[in-house]
Design an enzyme around this catalytic site. Structure first.
Site, PDB file in Angstrom:
ATOM      1  N   LYS A 181      12.936  33.773  41.148  1.00  8.41           N
ATOM      2  CA  LYS A 181      13.284  33.903  42.367  1.00  8.41           C
ATOM      3  C   LYS A 181      12.654  32.684  43.176  1.00  8.41           C
ATOM      4  O   LYS A 181      12.407  31.849  44.219  1.00  8.41           O
ATOM      5  CB  LYS A 181      14.108  34.744  43.574  1.00  8.41           C
ATOM      6  CG  LYS A 181      12.724  35.555  43.827  1.00  8.41           C
ATOM      7  CD  LYS A 181      13.807  36.318  44.613  1.00  8.41           C
ATOM      8  CE  LYS A 181      12.558  37.541  43.879  1.00  8.41           C
ATOM      9  NZ  LYS A 181      13.107  39.059  43.680  1.00  8.41           N
TER      10      LYS A 181
ATOM     11  N   LYS B 165       9.170  30.772  32.877  1.00  8.47           N
ATOM     12  CA  LYS B 165      10.127  31.886  33.331  1.00  8.47           C
ATOM     13  C   LYS B 165      11.052  31.883  34.706  1.00  8.47           C
ATOM     14  O   LYS B 165      11.747  31.123  35.147  1.00  8.47           O
ATOM     15  CB  LYS B 165       9.300  33.320  33.828  1.00  8.47           C
ATOM     16  CG  LYS B 165      10.482  35.000  34.263  1.00  8.47           C
ATOM     17  CD  LYS B 165       8.969  35.701  34.680  1.00  8.47           C
ATOM     18  CE  LYS B 165       9.210  35.677  36.991  1.00  8.47           C
ATOM     19  NZ  LYS B 165       9.029  36.169  37.256  1.00  8.47           N
TER      20      LYS B 165
ATOM     21  N   LYS C 188       0.029  34.879  42.391  1.00  3.87           N
ATOM     22  CA  LYS C 188       1.192  34.388  43.446  1.00  3.87           C
ATOM     23  C   LYS C 188      -0.254  33.760  45.048  1.00  3.87           C
ATOM     24  O   LYS C 188      -0.215  32.967  45.343  1.00  3.87           O
ATOM     25  CB  LYS C 188       1.444  35.888  44.130  1.00  3.87           C
ATOM     26  CG  LYS C 188       2.675  35.666  42.759  1.00  3.87           C
ATOM     27  CD  LYS C 188       3.897  37.064  43.939  1.00  3.87           C
ATOM     28  CE  LYS C 188       4.618  36.502  42.735  1.00  3.87           C
ATOM     29  NZ  LYS C 188       5.738  37.715  42.630  1.00  3.87           N
TER      30      LYS C 188
HETATM   31  P1  ATP Z   1       9.148  36.644  41.761  1.00  5.96           P
HETATM   32  O1  ATP Z   1       9.596  34.707  41.210  1.00  5.96           O
HETATM   33  O2  ATP Z   1       9.192  36.613  42.952  1.00  5.96           O
HETATM   34  O3  ATP Z   1       8.311  37.585  40.974  1.00  5.96           O
HETATM   35  P2  ATP Z   1      11.630  37.849  40.454  1.00  5.96           P
HETATM   36  O4  ATP Z   1      12.406  36.510  40.515  1.00  5.96           O
HETATM   37  O5  ATP Z   1      10.166  37.885  39.190  1.00  5.96           O
HETATM   38  O6  ATP Z   1      10.661  37.289  41.363  1.00  5.96           O
HETATM   39  P3  ATP Z   1      11.362  40.135  40.790  1.00  5.96           P
HETATM   40  O7  ATP Z   1      11.435  40.773  42.078  1.00  5.96           O
HETATM   41  O8  ATP Z   1       9.752  40.261  40.566  1.00  5.96           O
HETATM   42  O9  ATP Z   1      12.043  38.882  40.769  1.00  5.96           O
HETATM   43  O10 ATP Z   1      11.713  41.306  39.675  1.00  5.96           O
HETATM   44  C1  ATP Z   1      12.625  42.099  39.385  1.00  5.96           C
HETATM   45  C2  ATP Z   1      12.867  42.372  38.076  1.00  5.96           C
HETATM   46  O11 ATP Z   1      13.168  40.981  37.680  1.00  5.96           O
HETATM   47  C3  ATP Z   1      11.501  42.698  37.469  1.00  5.96           C
HETATM   48  O12 ATP Z   1      11.816  44.191  36.051  1.00  5.96           O
HETATM   49  C4  ATP Z   1      11.276  41.694  36.352  1.00  5.96           C
HETATM   50  O13 ATP Z   1      10.651  41.452  35.277  1.00  5.96           O
HETATM   51  C5  ATP Z   1      12.852  41.100  36.042  1.00  5.96           C
HETATM   52  N1  ATP Z   1      12.628  39.620  36.307  1.00  5.96           N
HETATM   53  C6  ATP Z   1      12.339  38.924  36.728  1.00  5.96           C
HETATM   54  N2  ATP Z   1      12.410  37.536  36.421  1.00  5.96           N
HETATM   55  C7  ATP Z   1      13.115  37.700  34.859  1.00  5.96           C
HETATM   56  C8  ATP Z   1      13.302  36.875  33.838  1.00  5.96           C
HETATM   57  N3  ATP Z   1      13.334  35.658  34.163  1.00  5.96           N
HETATM   58  N4  ATP Z   1      13.472  37.156  32.756  1.00  5.96           N
HETATM   59  C9  ATP Z   1      13.606  38.662  32.243  1.00  5.96           C
HETATM   60  N5  ATP Z   1      13.489  39.757  32.982  1.00  5.96           N
HETATM   61  C10 ATP Z   1      12.885  39.072  34.045  1.00  5.96           C
END
Ligand code: ATP
Ligand code: LTN
Length: 334
Positions: free
Chosen positions: A200, A197, A114
Site C-alpha cells: 500500500k 511486493k 521506510k
Molecule cells: P506497507 O507497504 O505500508 O508496508 P503493506 O501493504 O505491506 O504495507 P502491512 O499492513 O504492512 O501491508 O501488512 C499486513 C499483512 O499483510 C502482513 O502480515 C504482511 O506480511 C502481509 N502482506 C503485505 N503485503 C503482502 C503481499 N504483497 N503479499 C503477501 N502478504 C502481504
C-alpha cells in the site's frame, strides 16, 4: 490439550486492505479460527510511527476492523481488538526495548527501506523501535504461531530472539513464537511491477487490487496486469513473474491447484484467463465489500465489539505483565 495460540496484527494505514494483505494474512487469520485459539489486533500504535492525521487514523482503524469482520473473523471465536486499548503493549515494549541491542534494531530492513524514503533524519524513533513493539504484541499473548507475509520474517526472528533472551536472563516466561507463512501466498506481487511486493505504501493504484474496490475497477486492473509476450498460461517465477503471480492469486482464491489451472488454460491465451480470474476476485471480494459497509453503518455496534475484544485481550495481557514485572524486579502493580 488447549489449542495453539495464534496472534497477528495489521496496520490501519489505508482506506482498504489489498489483495496481498488478504491472501498473505487475513485469509489465514480467518481459516485458523477453525483449529487455533486466535487473537487479532488492529495495530494503531504502529500506524503513528510515520506522520499521520488523527481523524483519518480513527476512521481507518474502524475500516480495518470492519473489513476483518466482513472477511469472516467471528468475535465469538476470536478476540479482535485495537492495540491502543490495551496499554500493556506499550508497557512490555519498554521492557523489551531495554533488552534489544542498538545494532540489532539497526539491522531491521523494513526500517532501512521506510526511513530511506524520507531521509533517515526525518524518521522517528518510533519507526526505529517498531519491531520491538511488534515483539511485545506477540509475546504478551504467549503466542505459538504468527500468520504473516514473507516481509515480516525478520521481525518474527527478532521476537523469537527477545523471548529467548528474556527467558534466559530472567526465567522461563515467554513462548517462542513461530512464523506461520504459506509460501504460495507469502508474496503477492504488484500487477504492474510483478517482481515487487504489492504494497500500500509503494505500489501505484493500478498495481494494487483493494479489498474494497468496485467490481468494474477490479476487472480493469486485472485486464491491464503486466504479463509477457509468450502467451502461454504457465507458472515460471523467473521468466514469467506476472503470469505466475496471477496464477497464484487464481489458485488461492478458487482452491484449484496451479497445475490444474495451467491445464485448463493451455492454449487459450491471456484474455480468457484474465477474464475468469477477474470474476474469481470479484466473487471473493464483493460480499466482503458489502459486509464492510454494513459494519461501518453501525459504528456503535462495531465499537462495542472492539471494546469487548480489548477487555478480553487485557485479561491475558495483564497476567503476562504481572509475571514480567515480577521477573524484572518491579514491584507488583495495583
Ligand atoms: P506497507 O507497504 O505500508 O508496508 P503493506 O501493504 O505491506 O504495507 P502491512 O499492513 O504492512 O501491508 O501488512 C499486513 C499483512 O499483510 C502482513 O502480515 C504482511 O506480511 C502481509 N502482506 C503485505 N503485503 C503482502 C503481499 N504483497 N503479499 C503477501 N502478504 C502481504
Ligand atoms: N509489522 C506488521 C504489523 C504487526 C504485526 C504485529 C504482525 C504489528 N504487530 C504482531 C504480526 C504480529 C506489518 O507491518 N505488517
Amino acid at each position: 490439550m488447549a489449542n495453539r495460540r495464534v496472534f497477528s496484527g495489521i496496520q490501519p494505514t489505508a482506506d482498504s486492505f489489498h489483495l496481498g494483505n488478504y491472501l498473505g494474512a487475513v485469509k489465514q487469520w480467518v481459516d485458523l479460527q477453525e483449529t487455533r485459539d486466535t487473537i487479532y489486533c488492529v495495530v494503531d500504535m504502529h500506524a503513528v510511527t510515520v506522520p499521520y492525521d488523527p481523524e483519518l487514523l480513527r476512521r481507518r482503524t474502524r475500516v480495518a476492523a470492519a473489513q476483518l469482520l466482513a472477511a469472516g473473523l467471528d468475535p465469538e471465536r476470536t478476540i479482535l481488538f485495537v492495540q491502543s486499548q490495551v496499554p500493556e503493549h506499550a508497557e512490555l515494549n519498554w521492557v523489551l526495548g531495554c533488552l534489544t541491542g542498538f545494532g540489532e534494531a539497526s539491522r531491521m530492513t523494513q526500517f532501512k527501506d521506510k526511513s530511506a524514503k524520507g531521509g533517515a533524519d526525518q524518521a522517528s524513533v518510533g519507526l526505529f523501535t517498531y519491531p520491538i513493539l511488534q515483539a511485545a504484541d506477540i509475546l504478551l499473548y504467549k503466542t505459538n504461531e504468527v500468520p504473516v507475509g514473507e516481509d515480516q520474517r525478520q521481525h518474527l526472528e527478532l521476537s523469537r530472539n527477545l523471548a529467548q533472551r528474556f527467558n534466559h536472563r530472567f526465567g522461563e516466561t515467554f513462548v517462542i513464537p513461530d512464523a506461520y507463512i504459506l509460501p504460495a501466498v507469502a508474496k503477492i506481487t504488484d500487477l504492474q511491477d510483478p517482481t515487487s511486493k504489492m504494497s500500500k505504501s509503494s505500489s501505484a493504484p493500478q498495481g494494487i487490487i483493494d479489498l474494497l474496490d468496485e467490481p468494474g475497477v477490479i476487472r480493469r486492473k486485472i485486464a491491464r496486469a503486466v504479463t509477457d509476450a509468450e502467451g502461454s498460461v504457465r507458472a515460471d517465477d523467473a521468466a514469467k513473474p506476472g503470469v505466475t503471480n496471477l496464477l497464484r492469486i487464481f489458485a488461492a482464491l478458487s482452491g484449484q491447484p496451479v497445475a490444474i489451472l495451467e491445464a485448463t488454460y493451455a492454449g487459450s491465451g491471456y484474455g480468457t484467463f484474465k477474464k475468469d480470474l477477474a470474476e474469481v476476485v470479484v466473487d471473493a471480494f464483493a460480499p466482503i465489500r458489502e459486509r464492510t459497509a454494513k459494519y461501518l453503518a453501525e459504528l456503535d455496534v462495531l465499537d462495542a465489539v472492539l471494546l469487548d475484544g480489548a477487555r478480553r485481550a487485557r485479561i491475558v495481557a495483564r497476567e503476562t505483565m504481572s509475571e514480567v514485572r515480577d521477573r524484572c524486579g518491579f514491584p507488583a502493580a495495583s
